[in-house]
Design an enzyme around this catalytic site. Structure first.
Site, PDB file in Angstrom:
ATOM      1  CE  LYS A  71      -4.482  -1.894   1.964  1.00 51.83           C
ATOM      2  NZ  LYS A  71      -4.919  -2.300   3.280  1.00 51.83           N
ATOM      3  CG  ASN A 156       3.808  -0.049  14.012  1.00 48.03           C
ATOM      4  OD1 ASN A 156       2.545  -0.878  13.728  1.00 48.03           O
ATOM      5  ND2 ASN A 156       4.699   0.409  13.111  1.00 48.03           N
TER       6      ASN A 156
END
Ligand code: ATR
Length: 265
Positions: A71, A156
């Site tokens: 992406k 993350n």
């Protein structure tokens, strides 16, 4: 029926077996009488640029759905970038024009929010924990802040990416209290797994499960399995759950419109 007139669309991914776009979009095309077919295309990261050159020259290719792990990478390969993709730094759809130009945009944020709203869940005023800082997670982070989340914690594995995403979301939506933190559900109303954890049965859970409890909504981007180990754990802990399929289902019509996939006359 696929004929010589049929428009071709591809789904770029690695791994490929989990993608849902072929079944969902082909069903949509059949229902809408669109003469087009969506096929899976398994492309490794290191091969993306070489494959891309070929895709540009494929004259009946009308576009691509882009998913893990491409992406973000496709932005550098496109000739034109839509405003949502530019804001998020990633794209999930590419239109190929007749002269081989590649035009991308990002609908995961709209899809994720549309899915939540379709399930009567409004993120306005909520405190959200977003795990992940890749393409899909970034789109969701911006969308949650835009939808009025009071607070957004981003966790993350690669913390630097969370720091950068948090800074960009805070800059765009100053009313949302954006911080970087641990994947710790305590203190949050909405927990979103925006990582690829859950695709493989051996993956660890993306959040600390002991802290899940009633009053929390736990949402996924993973579409296969439909109910991930995280969602199973969340259900057992009394949370509401939101499966990954909704993010795609809620954006199919938007993707078809962007891709110029229109019904036969
Ligand atoms: P997509 O385009 O589908 O969002 P991506 O951009 O490759 O895919 O993002 C994948 C996300 O899953 C990232 O947040 C990634 O963390 P890193 O930024 O540290 O790479 C996260 N992810 C993938 N595998 C993971 C693992 N084994 N443990 C923790 N996080 C993982």
């Amino acid at each position: 029926m696929i004929t010589g007139h049929t428009d071709l669309y591809g789904v770029l991914a690695d791994p490929i077996a989990q993608v849902r776009a072929p079944e969902v979009m082909n069903a949509f095309f059949a229902a809408q009488d669109v003469d087009a077919v969506v096929v899976p295309m398994w492309v490794a990261t290191g091969d993306l640029a070489a494959v891309w050159d070929g895709l540009r020259r494929l004259n009946n290719l009308k576009g691509l759905i882009v998913t893990v792990p491409h992406k973000a990478a496709v932005l550098d390969l496109c000739d034109s970038i839509g405003s949502a993709a530019r804001q998020v730094g990633a794209a999930n759809v590419v239109r190929r024009t007749a002269d081989g130009r590649m035009v991308c945009d990002m609908f995961d944020g709209k899809g994720f929010l549309g899915g939540l709203k379709g399930q009567d869940y409004d993120p306005r005023g909520r405190r959200a924990l977003l795990v992940g800082a890749g393409g899909a997670a970034s789109a969701i982070g911006f969308a949650l802040a835009e939808a009025g989340c009071a607070a957004l914690t981003i966790a993350n594995r690669t913390e630097e990416k969370a720091v950068q995403l948090a800074a960009r979301v805070a800059d765009a939506y100053p009313a949302c209290d954006v911080t970087v933190g641990a994947p710790e559900p305590a203190g949050h109303d909405l927990i979103v797994n925006g990582t690829s954890l859950g695709l493989r049965s051996e993956d660890p859970l993306p959040v600390r499960p002991e802290a899940l409890g009633p009053g929390m909504m736990v949402a996924e981007v993973i579409m296969k399995p439909e109910t991930t180990p995280l969602l199973e754990r969340a259900m057992a802990a009394g949370c509401a759950i939101h499966q990954g399929c909704y993010m795609l289902d809620a954006q199919i019509a938007l993707l078809a419109d962007f891709l110029g996939a229109v019904p036969r006359r």
